[in-house]
Design a protein around this motif. Structure first.
Motif, short mmCIF file in Angstrom:
data_model
loop_
_atom_site.label_atom_id
_atom_site.label_comp_id
_atom_site.label_asym_id
_atom_site.label_seq_id
_atom_site.Cartn_x
_atom_site.Cartn_y
_atom_site.Cartn_z
N VAL A 342 39.09 37.55 41.36
CA VAL A 342 38.99 38.98 41.07
C VAL A 342 39.50 39.26 39.66
N GLU A 343 40.61 38.61 39.29
CA GLU A 343 41.18 38.78 37.96
C GLU A 343 40.22 38.28 36.88
N GLY A 346 37.12 40.53 36.44
CA GLY A 346 37.47 41.75 35.73
C GLY A 346 37.60 41.53 34.24
N GLU A 347 38.23 40.41 33.85
CA GLU A 347 38.41 40.11 32.43
C GLU A 347 37.07 39.85 31.75
N ARG A 349 34.12 40.99 32.59
CA ARG A 349 33.38 42.25 32.46
C ARG A 349 33.93 43.10 31.31
#
Length: 418
Positions: A342-343, A346-347, A349
């Motif tokens: 998930v981390e 997110g980075e 994107r």
């Protein structure tokens, strides 16, 4: 089970690339010809369309979606776009802007009519309006824009048909001659045309029913009754179209289905289908502004149905650009790896890299299949070992090669690889 209302349709993800393709081409065309976008309300006062489209037209008599709102006003879902644009032009004082004002819209249109190929009760149109110039060159430029738009889509085997239906000065004599002609052929008319012959004789020429077509072919021609001004305007239009190398045909039976047209009318149709599948149509409407209470203002416009264009793109087998797929799929194994996935997603994107990640536990094999189905080029694989080492495994699906990359350098590595 609920279904879409009869005569409407859902635009599914697999068809969205066609819509995006058309929007991109339309944006290019309006830039080349200097048009600006306008968006008007989905519904208007019903009187706007009754006054401009014509009380005796099929649209007003049979096809408008009209309702009473809570204040008691009569409102109509937009059955065509020109009247709304003209209302906005008047309301916002655009007559004080440099003329002509060139406006463009994309909008849903609502008509209660029999659904047919590429035409629904809710369909969508691109519309183009040039307001404030009465010269025939303005007509020719607009027709040129329509023709170039379809050429930019790759559509072939189209025909451009033009006509002139005169003005309020010369049209009465023509209408009188039409009445004389049809008076001797009433028995051969369809039921609708028998009614039209009493209300609006010009509408008979717009009938597409096979029983009426032979009568239309033999009807008097509007171009034979033009006044000097309209005749000169039509001759200038033909000369301009020839200069622009547009292959036009004169269709003396074409009048279009709206009462506000004057002088020029035109349609673009597939050659093999002719009038049964018009993909664009329009013309000059010099009297419409005055009808709405403004000073006389020359104007010309056209509209094209998006669904019908897409139908023709598919019929002609035209390949459109593939939609851009996500670049990266983040696969993970284990709860710790899920949080890291998930981390990482997110980075990526935030760095502008399109990324897909699943949140339901699945085997690595299943996630790789999902990445392939999504069209991703890369898979970032994260397991507990990768989390402990501060790295990810980057697999290139185009060649099956993979390497370990430090977490903090992943985005730069992906950007360099593309």
């Amino acid at each position: 089970m609920f279904q879409a209302p009869y005569g409407t349709h859902d635009i599914l993800p697999e068809d969205q690339p066609y819509w995006n393709f058309l929007r991109e081409r339309a944006d290019e065309i309006v830039r080349l010809y200097g048009y600006e976008r306008i968006d008007t309300p989905l519904f208007e006062d019903a009187g706007l369309f009754v006054r401009t489209v014509g009380v005796d037209t099929d649209i007003v008599e049979k096809e408008m979606y009209t309702f009473t709102d809570r204040s008691g006003g009569q409102m109509t879902l937009r059955p065509e776009g020109t009247a709304s644009v003209c209302r906005a032009y008047i309301e916002h004082g655009m007559a004080s802007c440099p003329q002509p004002v060139k406006l463009f819209y994309q909008a849903p249109i609502f008509r209660y009519e029999r659904p047919q190929a590429g035409r629904y009760r809710q369909h969508h149109q691109f519309g183009f309006e040039a307001i404030g110039d009465g010269d025939a060159m303005s007509d020719a430029e607009l027709i040129d824009m329509a023709w170039r738009f379809f050429a930019s889509l790759g559509l072939k085997n189209l025909t451009l048909q033009i006509n002139s239906i005169g003005c309020p000065d010369c049209r009465p004599a023509y209408l009188s001659r039409l009445r004389e002609y049809y008076a001797g052929h009433k028995e051969g008319l369809c039921g609708d045309c028998k009614v039209r012959s009493e209300k609006n004789i010009l509408r008979l020429l717009d009938c597409k029913k096979p029983t009426c077509q032979p009568l239309t072919a033999g009807a008097p021609r509007s171009v034979d009754y033009l006044c000097q001004e309209c005749s000169e305007h039509f001759e200038q239009l033909k000369a301009h179209l020839s200069t622009l190398q547009l292959p036009f045909e004169i269709n003396s039976g074409m009048v279009r289905g709206l009462d506000y047209y004057t002088k020029t009318v035109f349609e673009i149709q597939p050659q093999e289908e002719r009038g049964q599948s018009t993909i664009a149509g329009g013309g000059r409407y010099d009297g419409l502004m005055e009808e709405l209470g403004a000073k006389p203002t020359a104007a010309v416009g056209f509209a094209t149905g998006i669904e019908r264009i897409i139908l023709n793109l598919k019929k002609q087998g035209i390949v459109i650009p593939e939609p851009v797929k996500p670049m990266v799929f983040v696969a993970w194994l284990g709860e710790v790896a899920r949080r890291k996935a998930v981390e990482v997603a997110g980075e990526l994107r935030l760095d502008g890299i399109a990324t897909v990640v699943t949140y339901t536990p699945r085997s690595l094999k299943a996630q790789l299949r999902q990445a392939d189905g999504a069209g991703c080029r890369y898979v970032v694989i994260i397991g507990e070992e990768e989390v402990a080492q501060g790295v990810v495994t980057l697999r290139d699906l185009s060649n099956a090669q993979q390497e370990q990359v430090p977490h903090g350098k992943l985005a730069k590595k992906l950007q360099q690889g593309n």
